[in-house]
Design a protein around this motif. Structure first.
Motif, PDB file in Angstrom:
ATOM      1  N   PHE A  21     -34.947   2.698  -6.073  1.00 53.36           N
ATOM      2  CA  PHE A  21     -35.397   3.286  -4.757  1.00 53.36           C
ATOM      3  C   PHE A  21     -34.170   2.926  -3.451  1.00 53.36           C
ATOM      4  CE2 PHE A  21     -37.602   3.031  -0.636  1.00 53.36           C
ATOM      5  CZ  PHE A  21     -37.824   4.353  -0.426  1.00 53.36           C
ATOM      6  N   LEU A  22     -34.017   1.895  -3.496  1.00 49.03           N
ATOM      7  CA  LEU A  22     -33.030   1.477  -2.610  1.00 49.03           C
ATOM      8  C   LEU A  22     -31.630   1.822  -3.011  1.00 49.03           C
ATOM      9  CD1 LEU A  22     -34.356  -2.335  -1.938  1.00 49.03           C
ATOM     10  CD2 LEU A  22     -34.277  -0.286  -0.347  1.00 49.03           C
ATOM     11  N   ILE A  23     -31.126   1.959  -4.019  1.00 52.11           N
ATOM     12  CA  ILE A  23     -30.013   2.349  -4.304  1.00 52.11           C
ATOM     13  C   ILE A  23     -29.766   3.945  -4.193  1.00 52.11           C
ATOM     14  CG2 ILE A  23     -28.243   2.879  -6.410  1.00 52.11           C
ATOM     15  CD1 ILE A  23     -29.436   0.084  -7.510  1.00 52.11           C
ATOM     16  N   GLU A  24     -30.628   4.587  -4.721  1.00 50.82           N
ATOM     17  CA  GLU A  24     -30.749   6.139  -4.523  1.00 50.82           C
ATOM     18  C   GLU A  24     -30.968   6.639  -3.505  1.00 50.82           C
ATOM     19  OE1 GLU A  24     -33.111   7.240  -8.117  1.00 50.82           O
ATOM     20  OE2 GLU A  24     -31.767   6.072  -9.421  1.00 50.82           O
ATOM     21  N   GLU A  25     -31.998   6.191  -2.630  1.00 43.57           N
ATOM     22  CA  GLU A  25     -32.421   7.016  -1.445  1.00 43.57           C
ATOM     23  C   GLU A  25     -31.471   6.307  -0.320  1.00 43.57           C
ATOM     24  OE1 GLU A  25     -34.948   8.961  -0.775  1.00 43.57           O
ATOM     25  OE2 GLU A  25     -35.093   9.266  -2.837  1.00 43.57           O
ATOM     26  N   TYR A  26     -30.973   4.847  -0.362  1.00 46.28           N
ATOM     27  CA  TYR A  26     -30.470   4.496   1.039  1.00 46.28           C
ATOM     28  C   TYR A  26     -29.102   3.968   0.679  1.00 46.28           C
ATOM     29  CZ  TYR A  26     -35.071   5.170   2.742  1.00 46.28           C
ATOM     30  OH  TYR A  26     -36.074   5.952   3.321  1.00 46.28           O
ATOM     31  N   GLY A  27     -28.542   3.863  -0.650  1.00 49.65           N
ATOM     32  CA  GLY A  27     -27.101   3.283  -0.764  1.00 49.65           C
ATOM     33  C   GLY A  27     -27.070   1.937  -0.538  1.00 49.65           C
ATOM     34  N   TYR A  28     -28.296   1.217  -0.839  1.00 50.64           N
ATOM     35  CA  TYR A  28     -27.834  -0.171  -0.950  1.00 50.64           C
ATOM     36  C   TYR A  28     -27.692  -0.840  -2.170  1.00 50.64           C
ATOM     37  CZ  TYR A  28     -30.198  -1.530   3.633  1.00 50.64           C
ATOM     38  OH  TYR A  28     -30.364  -1.708   4.899  1.00 50.64           O
ATOM     39  N   LYS A  29     -27.075  -1.888  -2.386  1.00 49.38           N
ATOM     40  CA  LYS A  29     -26.548  -2.324  -3.702  1.00 49.38           C
ATOM     41  C   LYS A  29     -27.366  -3.690  -3.908  1.00 49.38           C
ATOM     42  CE  LYS A  29     -21.930  -0.220  -3.718  1.00 49.38           C
ATOM     43  NZ  LYS A  29     -22.049   0.471  -2.533  1.00 49.38           N
ATOM     44  N   PRO A  30     -27.721  -3.904  -5.128  1.00 49.66           N
ATOM     45  CA  PRO A  30     -28.406  -5.294  -5.467  1.00 49.66           C
ATOM     46  C   PRO A  30     -27.457  -6.430  -5.701  1.00 49.66           C
ATOM     47  CG  PRO A  30     -28.426  -3.834  -7.515  1.00 49.66           C
ATOM     48  CD  PRO A  30     -27.587  -2.965  -6.239  1.00 49.66           C
ATOM     49  N   TYR A  35     -38.453  -7.751 -15.319  1.00 45.66           N
ATOM     50  CA  TYR A  35     -38.205  -8.867 -14.567  1.00 45.66           C
ATOM     51  C   TYR A  35     -39.265  -9.933 -14.500  1.00 45.66           C
ATOM     52  CZ  TYR A  35     -33.938  -6.674 -12.124  1.00 45.66           C
ATOM     53  OH  TYR A  35     -32.757  -6.012 -12.088  1.00 45.66           O
ATOM     54  N   GLY A  36     -39.059 -11.254 -14.436  1.00 43.02           N
ATOM     55  CA  GLY A  36     -40.044 -12.081 -14.256  1.00 43.02           C
ATOM     56  C   GLY A  36     -39.790 -12.176 -12.805  1.00 43.02           C
ATOM     57  N   PHE A  37     -40.434 -13.352 -12.182  1.00 42.66           N
ATOM     58  CA  PHE A  37     -40.463 -13.557 -10.785  1.00 42.66           C
ATOM     59  C   PHE A  37     -38.991 -13.642 -10.256  1.00 42.66           C
ATOM     60  CE2 PHE A  37     -40.278 -16.922  -7.534  1.00 42.66           C
ATOM     61  CZ  PHE A  37     -40.604 -16.194  -6.525  1.00 42.66           C
ATOM     62  N   ILE A  38     -38.553 -12.961  -9.364  1.00 42.41           N
ATOM     63  CA  ILE A  38     -37.179 -13.172  -8.764  1.00 42.41           C
ATOM     64  C   ILE A  38     -37.221 -12.568  -7.396  1.00 42.41           C
ATOM     65  CG2 ILE A  38     -36.308 -10.787  -9.626  1.00 42.41           C
ATOM     66  CD1 ILE A  38     -33.613 -12.027 -10.513  1.00 42.41           C
ATOM     67  N   ASN A  39     -36.002 -13.380  -6.570  1.00 42.51           N
ATOM     68  CA  ASN A  39     -35.498 -12.624  -5.325  1.00 42.51           C
ATOM     69  C   ASN A  39     -34.492 -12.229  -5.478  1.00 42.51           C
ATOM     70  OD1 ASN A  39     -37.861 -13.440  -3.135  1.00 42.51           O
ATOM     71  ND2 ASN A  39     -37.389 -15.304  -4.311  1.00 42.51           N
ATOM     72  N   LEU A  40     -34.326 -10.706  -5.040  1.00 43.19           N
ATOM     73  CA  LEU A  40     -32.993 -10.103  -4.838  1.00 43.19           C
ATOM     74  C   LEU A  40     -32.391  -9.766  -3.532  1.00 43.19           C
ATOM     75  CD1 LEU A  40     -32.974  -7.656  -8.203  1.00 43.19           C
ATOM     76  CD2 LEU A  40     -31.790  -9.860  -7.677  1.00 43.19           C
ATOM     77  N   PHE A  41     -31.468  -9.732  -3.258  1.00 44.40           N
ATOM     78  CA  PHE A  41     -30.624  -9.314  -2.139  1.00 44.40           C
ATOM     79  C   PHE A  41     -30.271  -8.103  -2.180  1.00 44.40           C
ATOM     80  CE2 PHE A  41     -30.903 -13.559  -3.390  1.00 44.40           C
ATOM     81  CZ  PHE A  41     -31.694 -14.129  -2.405  1.00 44.40           C
ATOM     82  N   PHE A  42     -30.362  -7.326  -1.018  1.00 41.99           N
ATOM     83  CA  PHE A  42     -29.561  -6.009  -0.730  1.00 41.99           C
ATOM     84  C   PHE A  42     -28.882  -5.830   0.358  1.00 41.99           C
ATOM     85  CE2 PHE A  42     -33.323  -5.930  -3.554  1.00 41.99           C
ATOM     86  CZ  PHE A  42     -33.223  -4.915  -4.629  1.00 41.99           C
ATOM     87  N   LYS A  43     -27.478  -5.116   0.180  1.00 46.38           N
ATOM     88  CA  LYS A  43     -26.753  -4.767   1.221  1.00 46.38           C
ATOM     89  C   LYS A  43     -26.167  -3.611   1.105  1.00 46.38           C
ATOM     90  CE  LYS A  43     -22.933  -7.942   0.947  1.00 46.38           C
ATOM     91  NZ  LYS A  43     -21.842  -7.393   1.382  1.00 46.38           N
ATOM     92  N   VAL A  44     -25.648  -2.963   2.204  1.00 43.74           N
ATOM     93  CA  VAL A  44     -24.979  -1.537   2.076  1.00 43.74           C
ATOM     94  C   VAL A  44     -23.433  -1.932   1.699  1.00 43.74           C
ATOM     95  CG1 VAL A  44     -24.437   0.541   3.010  1.00 43.74           C
ATOM     96  CG2 VAL A  44     -26.909  -0.461   3.636  1.00 43.74           C
TER      97      VAL A  44
END
Length: 213
Positions: free
Chosen positions: A178-187, A204-213
Motif C-alpha cells: 500500500f505504501l509503495i504503490e499508493e505513495y511511492g514510499y520505500k521500505p 512477518y513476525g513482529f518487526i518495525n520497518l521504516f519508510f521514506k520517499v
C-alpha cells in the motif's frame, strides 16, 4: 532497540514528530529530548488507564502534546479492548494477538474517540517530519486516514508490523505494498543507526520497518 536508534538518528532539533500509540511514553520522551524546546511531539494513546500514566510521565515537558484519542481512517467512537495495566501493550480495537493467554487477561471494553491523523495535522497546521505508528494491528487503518500527510507532507515513517493471525487485519505485506504503490514510499530496516533497503517478505513476525520517499 531499532525504534530508539531510528528516533535518535532521524529526528532533529526543531522537528515536529508524531507518536501514534504512545503507551507509557518511552519513545515520546526520547523524541521530546531529541527535538528540543523548539520542536514538538504529538502523542496519541486511547486507553484511559494507560493515558493517565503517559500524562504523569510527560507532565513536566512543554514540548509534548498528548491526546486521549485513537487514530484510524474515520472519525468515530470505538470500543477498545482494555486488558488492564500489566497487559496494556495488547489493548486494541481488534481481538488480542495473545491468543494463548487471553483467558487469563482481565478484559473490559472502553469507549474512545477516533479521529484521522489528517484532520489533526490540518487543524493544527502541522508539518511532521517523522511519524511512529504502533497501533496494535490497526496500522493499515491509521495509514488510510493519512492520505493528505502521505501525499503532501511525506514524512519518514516507523511502522510496527507483524502477521499475528488477528481476524480482519491486513497482512504486513499488504501494508508495505500500500505504501509503495499508493505513495511511492520505500521500505527500510535499520542497522547501526543507518537505514538499509528492506526486501519485502510474504510473512512477518513482529518487526518495525521504516519508510521514506
Amino acid at each position: 532497540d531499532s525504534v530508539a536508534s531510528f528516533i535518535i538518528n532521524y529526528c532533529s532539533v526543531g522537528n515536529t514528530v508524531i507518536d501514534v500509540g504512545s503507551h507509557f511514553g518511552f519513545f515520546s520522551l526520547l523524541m521530546a529530548e531529541v527535538v528540543g524546546n523548539d520542536g514538538n511531539v504529538h502523542c496519541f494513546e486511547p486507553t484511559p488507564s494507560t493515558f493517565s500514566i503517559l500524562e504523569s510521565n510527560v507532565s513536566k515537558l512543554e514540548n509534548i502534546f498528548i491526546n486521549q484519542k485513537a487514530i484510524l481512517d474515520e472519525d468515530s467512537e470505538i470500543k477498545l479492548n482494555d486488558y488492564g495495566l500489566t497487559s496494556s501493550a495488547f489493548n486494541s480495537i481488534n481481538n488480542s494477538r495473545e491468543k494463548k493467554n487471553i483467558q487469563k487477561l482481565n478484559q473490559s471494553k472502553v469507549s474512545v474517540n477516533a479521529i484521522t491523523l489528517d484532520d489533526y495535522v490540518l487543524s493544527n497546521k502541522l508539518k511532521p517530519t517523522l511519524i511512529k505508528i504502533d497501533a496494535e494491528s490497526s496500522e493499515y487503518k491509521v495509514l488510510k486516514g493519512m492520505h493528505y500527510i502521505l501525499n503532501n507532507i511525506r514524512p519518514i515513517l516507523c511502522v510496527e508490523l507483524g502477521d499475528l493471525d488477528v481476524d480482519n487485519v491486513k497482512s504486513s505485506r499488504e501494508i508495505i505494498n500500500f505504501l509503495i504503490e499508493e505513495y511511492g514510499y520505500k521500505p527500510y530496516e535499520i542497522s547501526n543507526g543507518k537505514l538499509k533497503k528492506h526486501k519485502p517478505r510474504e510473512k512477518y513476525g513482529f518487526i518495525n520497518l521504516f519508510f521514506k520517499v
